[in-house]
Each structure stands twice: as C-alpha cells, then as structure tokens.
Design an enzyme around this catalytic site. Structure first.
Site, PDB file in Angstrom:
ATOM      1  N   CYS A  77     -13.600  -8.030  -3.736  1.00 10.07           N
ATOM      2  CA  CYS A  77     -12.433  -7.638  -4.552  1.00 10.07           C
ATOM      3  C   CYS A  77     -11.791  -8.861  -5.209  1.00 10.07           C
ATOM      4  O   CYS A  77     -11.609  -9.900  -4.563  1.00 10.07           O
ATOM      5  CB  CYS A  77     -11.419  -6.909  -3.675  1.00 10.07           C
ATOM      6  SG  CYS A  77     -10.010  -6.312  -4.620  1.00 10.07           S
ATOM      7  N   CYS A  81      -4.652 -10.218  -1.992  1.00  9.46           N
ATOM      8  CA  CYS A  81      -3.802  -9.708  -0.905  1.00  9.46           C
ATOM      9  C   CYS A  81      -4.072 -10.529   0.366  1.00  9.46           C
ATOM     10  O   CYS A  81      -5.211 -10.568   0.850  1.00  9.46           O
ATOM     11  CB  CYS A  81      -4.090  -8.231  -0.672  1.00  9.46           C
ATOM     12  SG  CYS A  81      -4.124  -7.264  -2.211  1.00  9.46           S
ATOM     13  N   CYS A  84      -6.087  -9.243   3.447  1.00 13.32           N
ATOM     14  CA  CYS A  84      -7.265  -8.391   3.251  1.00 13.32           C
ATOM     15  C   CYS A  84      -8.607  -9.099   3.421  1.00 13.32           C
ATOM     16  O   CYS A  84      -8.931 -10.047   2.692  1.00 13.32           O
ATOM     17  CB  CYS A  84      -7.217  -7.728   1.882  1.00 13.32           C
ATOM     18  SG  CYS A  84      -8.539  -6.491   1.727  1.00 13.32           S
ATOM     19  N   CYS A 121     -11.003  10.073   4.346  1.00  9.80           N
ATOM     20  CA  CYS A 121     -10.338   9.130   3.441  1.00  9.80           C
ATOM     21  C   CYS A 121     -11.343   8.078   2.983  1.00  9.80           C
ATOM     22  O   CYS A 121     -11.998   7.447   3.823  1.00  9.80           O
ATOM     23  CB  CYS A 121      -9.190   8.433   4.151  1.00  9.80           C
ATOM     24  SG  CYS A 121      -8.021   9.575   4.890  1.00  9.80           S
ATOM     25  N   CYS A 152      -9.073  12.314   0.710  1.00 13.83           N
ATOM     26  CA  CYS A 152      -8.114  11.279   0.325  1.00 13.83           C
ATOM     27  C   CYS A 152      -8.918  10.111  -0.235  1.00 13.83           C
ATOM     28  O   CYS A 152     -10.016   9.831   0.251  1.00 13.83           O
ATOM     29  CB  CYS A 152      -7.309  10.833   1.542  1.00 13.83           C
ATOM     30  SG  CYS A 152      -6.143   9.496   1.175  1.00 13.83           S
ATOM     31  N   CYS A 212      -0.085   9.476  -0.350  1.00 14.82           N
ATOM     32  CA  CYS A 212      -0.141   8.777   0.933  1.00 14.82           C
ATOM     33  C   CYS A 212       0.289   7.350   0.624  1.00 14.82           C
ATOM     34  O   CYS A 212      -0.411   6.640  -0.096  1.00 14.82           O
ATOM     35  CB  CYS A 212      -1.563   8.823   1.496  1.00 14.82           C
ATOM     36  SG  CYS A 212      -1.760   7.846   3.004  1.00 14.82           S
ATOM     37  N   ARG A 284       1.832   8.086   9.738  1.00 13.25           N
ATOM     38  CA  ARG A 284       0.547   7.761  10.375  1.00 13.25           C
ATOM     39  C   ARG A 284       0.600   6.439  11.125  1.00 13.25           C
ATOM     40  O   ARG A 284       0.983   5.412  10.557  1.00 13.25           O
ATOM     41  CB  ARG A 284      -0.580   7.713   9.342  1.00 13.25           C
ATOM     42  CG  ARG A 284      -1.926   7.337   9.976  1.00 13.25           C
ATOM     43  CD  ARG A 284      -3.074   7.412   9.007  1.00 13.25           C
ATOM     44  NE  ARG A 284      -3.312   8.772   8.587  1.00 13.25           N
ATOM     45  CZ  ARG A 284      -3.776   9.116   7.389  1.00 13.25           C
ATOM     46  NH1 ARG A 284      -4.040   8.192   6.495  1.00 13.25           N
ATOM     47  NH2 ARG A 284      -3.964  10.375   7.087  1.00 13.25           N
TER      48      ARG A 284
HETATM   49  N1  SAM Z   1      -8.194  -1.828  -3.017  1.00 10.96           N
HETATM   50  C1  SAM Z   1      -7.308  -0.741  -2.949  1.00 10.96           C
HETATM   51  C2  SAM Z   1      -5.858  -1.186  -2.911  1.00 10.96           C
HETATM   52  O1  SAM Z   1      -5.586  -2.261  -2.418  1.00 10.96           O
HETATM   53  O2  SAM Z   1      -4.998  -0.431  -3.355  1.00 10.96           O
HETATM   54  C3  SAM Z   1      -7.568   0.206  -1.818  1.00 10.96           C
HETATM   55  C4  SAM Z   1      -8.043  -0.332  -0.469  1.00 10.96           C
HETATM   56  S1  SAM Z   1      -6.884  -1.364   0.409  1.00 10.96           S
HETATM   57  C5  SAM Z   1      -7.920  -2.049   1.663  1.00 10.96           C
HETATM   58  C6  SAM Z   1      -5.817  -0.175   1.210  1.00 10.96           C
HETATM   59  C7  SAM Z   1      -4.710  -0.697   2.095  1.00 10.96           C
HETATM   60  O3  SAM Z   1      -5.239  -1.137   3.330  1.00 10.96           O
HETATM   61  C8  SAM Z   1      -3.898  -1.873   1.634  1.00 10.96           C
HETATM   62  O4  SAM Z   1      -2.929  -1.535   0.691  1.00 10.96           O
HETATM   63  C9  SAM Z   1      -3.247  -2.323   2.926  1.00 10.96           C
HETATM   64  O5  SAM Z   1      -2.010  -1.665   3.110  1.00 10.96           O
HETATM   65  C10 SAM Z   1      -4.248  -1.880   3.991  1.00 10.96           C
HETATM   66  N2  SAM Z   1      -4.866  -3.046   4.645  1.00 10.96           N
HETATM   67  C11 SAM Z   1      -5.832  -3.826   4.131  1.00 10.96           C
HETATM   68  N3  SAM Z   1      -6.144  -4.824   4.974  1.00 10.96           N
HETATM   69  C12 SAM Z   1      -5.351  -4.675   6.061  1.00 10.96           C
HETATM   70  C13 SAM Z   1      -5.189  -5.404   7.271  1.00 10.96           C
HETATM   71  N4  SAM Z   1      -5.887  -6.507   7.522  1.00 10.96           N
HETATM   72  N5  SAM Z   1      -4.287  -4.960   8.175  1.00 10.96           N
HETATM   73  C14 SAM Z   1      -3.562  -3.847   7.923  1.00 10.96           C
HETATM   74  N6  SAM Z   1      -3.675  -3.124   6.792  1.00 10.96           N
HETATM   75  C15 SAM Z   1      -4.542  -3.530   5.870  1.00 10.96           C
HETATM   76 FE1  SF4 Z   2      -8.593  -5.760  -2.958  1.00  8.78          FE
HETATM   77 FE2  SF4 Z   2      -8.039  -5.740  -0.387  1.00  8.78          FE
HETATM   78 FE3  SF4 Z   2      -6.075  -6.089  -2.126  1.00  8.78          FE
HETATM   79 FE4  SF4 Z   2      -7.294  -3.670  -1.951  1.00  8.78          FE
HETATM   80  S1  SF4 Z   2      -6.071  -4.673  -0.376  1.00  8.78           S
HETATM   81  S2  SF4 Z   2      -6.765  -4.795  -3.826  1.00  8.78           S
HETATM   82  S3  SF4 Z   2      -9.382  -4.323  -1.426  1.00  8.78           S
HETATM   83  S4  SF4 Z   2      -7.811  -7.494  -1.774  1.00  8.78           S
END
Ligand code: SAM
Ligand code: SF4
Ligand code: DTB
Length: 368
Positions: A77, A81, A84, A121, A152, A212, A284
């Site tokens: 990606c 974030c 992530c 999901c 979802c 959600c 959740r």
């Molecule tokens: N890429 C898309 C986005 O960011 O909108 C969808 C997938 S993203 C992995 C979905 C959500 O997973 C993120 O917004 C975050 O809230 C949660 N998430 C991701 N990594 C995480 C982590 N290490 N611990 C807890 N929640 C996490």
């Molecule tokens: Fe990309 Fe992870 Fe951010 Fe979703 S949460 S936009 S997968 S970096």
C-alpha cells in the site's frame, strides 16, 4: 467442520420470551469533549454499570455478532499509516499480493460460514480502488452475498459512483475508520486527510450502505484524544451501524512497533464510552483480542461490545483460535447472532440443533 453441540457456537435469533426493554436513551450528535471525557473519568465500576445498562436496553446482552475477515488484496500500500503492516514503505515481512480471484474468496467465505460467521468482511490494502477494480470487487461481493452471508468491504477512499456500484452488487456494510481524534491524526497518517475519510463516509451513507466506522486506541494518544475519537464518531451525521474499536496490534517494522501497551482497563473504558455515546450501534471488540486476556474480553462484552472478528487471522496479523473463541463463548454463555430479516438467511443448523432448548432456535436451555 465445527462440532455443533460440543464445540460450536450457540446461535440465537430474537427470542419472544426474552423481552428486550427499549428505553428512550436519546440519540445525540452534539457531544462535547468535556462530556465524553467526563464519562471516561467516571469510577470504572460506575462507567461499566452505566454502559451495560444502555447495552441491555438496546441489545441482547448474551448475543454477539460474528464476522470473519479476509484480506482480498494484501500489502504494497502506498499510504503511510503508522500502525499498518501493509504499508509498502515499512519492512514488516508482509508479501504483497494482487486481488484474489472470486473462486478463492468464495472458498474462504464458505469456510467462514461453516465455522459460524454471519458476516464476511473483505479488506484491500489500497489507498482506494481504481474504477477498474470496482467490477472485480463487485463480482466477489455478489458471490459472497449469494452464500447468504452479510457482506462488508474496506477498500479505502471511494471515488464517484463506487459506493453505489458496490451497493448494487449486494454489499451490506462499508468499513472506513476515522482511526483517531482529529488532533492526533496528523501524528499517525500524512498521506490522506481526515476530511477525505469523512467524504468517503458521506458517499457510503448516500448510497444506502450501512457504515462500519471506528478507530484504534493504544497508539500513544491521551485519554482526552481517545475521548476525541469517540466524540467524532458519535457526532457523525448518523451513528455508524457498526463501530469497531481496535486495540493497536504493534507490528515490528511499523513506526508504532514499540508503542507501550495500553492499560486493558482503559480499553474497556473506551468500549463502555462508545456504547453510551452510540446506544444503537453495534460496538465491535475488534483487533487486539489475541493480545487480550479472556477476562478483559468478558468485561468488554459486559461493557457493550456486541461483535467480534472470528477466525485465526485478521488481515495480516493473528486473532484467537476458533476453538478458543468457541470455548470462550461457552464459558460466558454467549451466542453467535444469526443474520435475520434478509433473504438467504444464514442457517445455523451446523452450529446448533434447532430442536434443542426452547424451540425458538435461540440456543437457550429453557423448555419449549
Ligand atoms: N486500506 C484501507 C483503508 O485504510 O481504509 C482498508 C484496510 S485498513 C487495513 C482498515 C483498518 O484496519 C484501518 O483503518 C485501521 O483502523 C485498522 N488497522 C490496520 N492496521 C492495524 C493495526 N496494526 N492495529 C489495529 N488496527 C489496525
Ligand atoms: Fe494502506 Fe494500511 Fe493505511 Fe489501509 S491502513 S491505507 S492498507 S497503509
Ligand atoms: C477494523 O476496524 N479492523 C479490521 C477491519 N476493520 C478491516 C482490521 C484490523 C487489522 C489489524 C492488522 C492486520 O491484521 O493487518
């Protein structure tokens, strides 16, 4: 395959003999930060008692909605974030994979249904889908929906018409998190604005999809900032139908890898405050359960959590074993909720003998 009576979840349908009082807790969208913080600051027992009172006024306190998560497009990606493991710029060991084929997703959805999930999901590690991705995801959604599962998707920021096309394909929920308080957001993400997220949430609502939307706690934010996250969620134009509260899963290689773990009772407080602010939403208990004691999870269910992710994996990180969760449900006398009011209802016959108990199919032990 789940052994229904000795090993599987108990399932429930709304049971006529179990009156669920509906009080007129006001639905508010004008929470101030001080009010939310004052809830966080209540003595723990007082807060959890209040939250449970709201919970049982609007929800069955012994039923939990069970969702299974699948990463349909993993890693690589471009976003940054800080939490992530799927961001390409962090060295986390996650292998990038392209969008899965319909048949492969379908096989995983069938297995999730057989294990007792009622919602499937699907997550994609995109900033957002391209126009050309939408028909492919729509085909996946349609196939999963045809199994009788709720659907979802979480695909990132949506472009014009995307939400409607997904809705038309049979998507029930779109997950898009605001992640944290507006004033802490800039410490965590730099490649998209808070407002971008609000815009996508508006598109989701406008298309008639269920929302959600939640966030992550334990990223180094203060209690006031945790209050800010929940305030922002409660003050959205409509309360999200589903509110995932994630505890940070600190993944090696991400900037938050060494983040100090949040006090578990502070996590319970976050669940309780979410429950009070958004009485009708399903809160959740989301990521972070693998790192959490069963007793803390039990407190979360008491404080108002009404949904979990079920299955050994979240997107890329671990989740409790299916057997462990089934045992936890038995120990706490919790039942997995079925899909109701929809064509293609999820059947629970592999989970629970319909003939057992009171005859309402709710899994209770009362005589018919
Ligand atoms: N890429 C898309 C986005 O960011 O909108 C969808 C997938 S993203 C992995 C979905 C959500 O997973 C993120 O917004 C975050 O809230 C949660 N998430 C991701 N990594 C995480 C982590 N290490 N611990 C807890 N929640 C996490
Ligand atoms: Fe990309 Fe992870 Fe951010 Fe979703 S949460 S936009 S997968 S970096
Ligand atoms: C949500 O709020 N939490 C889920 C789901 N929505 C997509 C994701 C949790 C991801 C945890 C880290 C991982 O497994 O990669």
């Amino acid at each position: 395959m789940v052994d229904s009576l000795s090993g599987g979840f108990h399932t429930r349908r709304p049971s006529p003999h179990e009156a669920i009082a509906v009080t007129d807790t006001p639905i508010r969208h004008d929470w101030t930060r001080d009010e939310v913080l004052a809830l966080f600051d209540l003595p723990f027992n007082e807060l959890v008692y209040r939250a449970h009172t709201v919970h049982r006024a609007h929800h069955d306190p012994n039923a939990v909605q069970v969702s299974t998560l699948l990463s349909i497009k993993t890693g690589g990606c471009p976003e940054d974030c800080a939490y992530c493991p799927q961001a390409a710029r962090y060295d986390t060991g996650v292998q990038a994979q392209k969008l899965m084929d319909v048949d492969d997703v379908l096989a995983r959805a069938k297995a999730a249904k057989a294990a007792g999930a009622s919602r499937f999901c699907m997550g994609a590690a995109w900033r957002g889908p391209k126009d050309r991705d939408i028909p492919k995801v729509a085909a996946i959604v349609r196939a999963v929906k045809d199994l009788g599962l709720e659907t979802c998707a979480t695909l990132g920021l949506l472009g014009d018409g995307h939400a409607q096309q997904l809705k038309d394909a049979g998507l029930d929920y779109y997950n898009h998190n605001i992640d944290t308080a507006p004033e802490f957001y800039g410490e965590i993400i730099h490649t998209r604005e808070y407002q971008d997220r609000l815009d996508t949430l508006e598109q989701v609502r406008d298309a008639g999809l269920k929302t959600c939307c939640g966030g992550i706690v334990g990223m180094g934010e203060t209690r006031a900032q945790r209050a800010g996250l929940l305030q922002a969620l409660a003050n959205l134009p409509a309360h999200p139908e589903s509110v995932p509260i994630n505890q940070l899963v600190a993944v090696p290689g991400t900037p938050l890898a060494n983040q100090e773990k949040l006090d578990p009772f502070e996590f319970v407080r976050a669940i309780a405050v979410a429950r009070i602010l958004m009485p009708r939403s399903v809160v959740r208990l989301s990521a972070g359960r693998q790192q959490m004691d069963d007793a803390v999870q039990a407190l979360c269910f008491f404080a108002g959590a009404g949904s979990i992710f079920y299955g050994e994996k979240l997107l890329t990180t671990g989740n409790p074993d299916v057997e462990h969760d089934q045992a936890l449900f038995r120990r706490l006398d919790l039942r997995a909720m079925e899909v109701v009011e929809q064509p293609g209802t999820v059947h629970a016959d592999i989970l629970e003998s319909e003939a057992a108990g009171c005859g309402h199919g709710c899994g209770c032990s009362a005589a018919a």
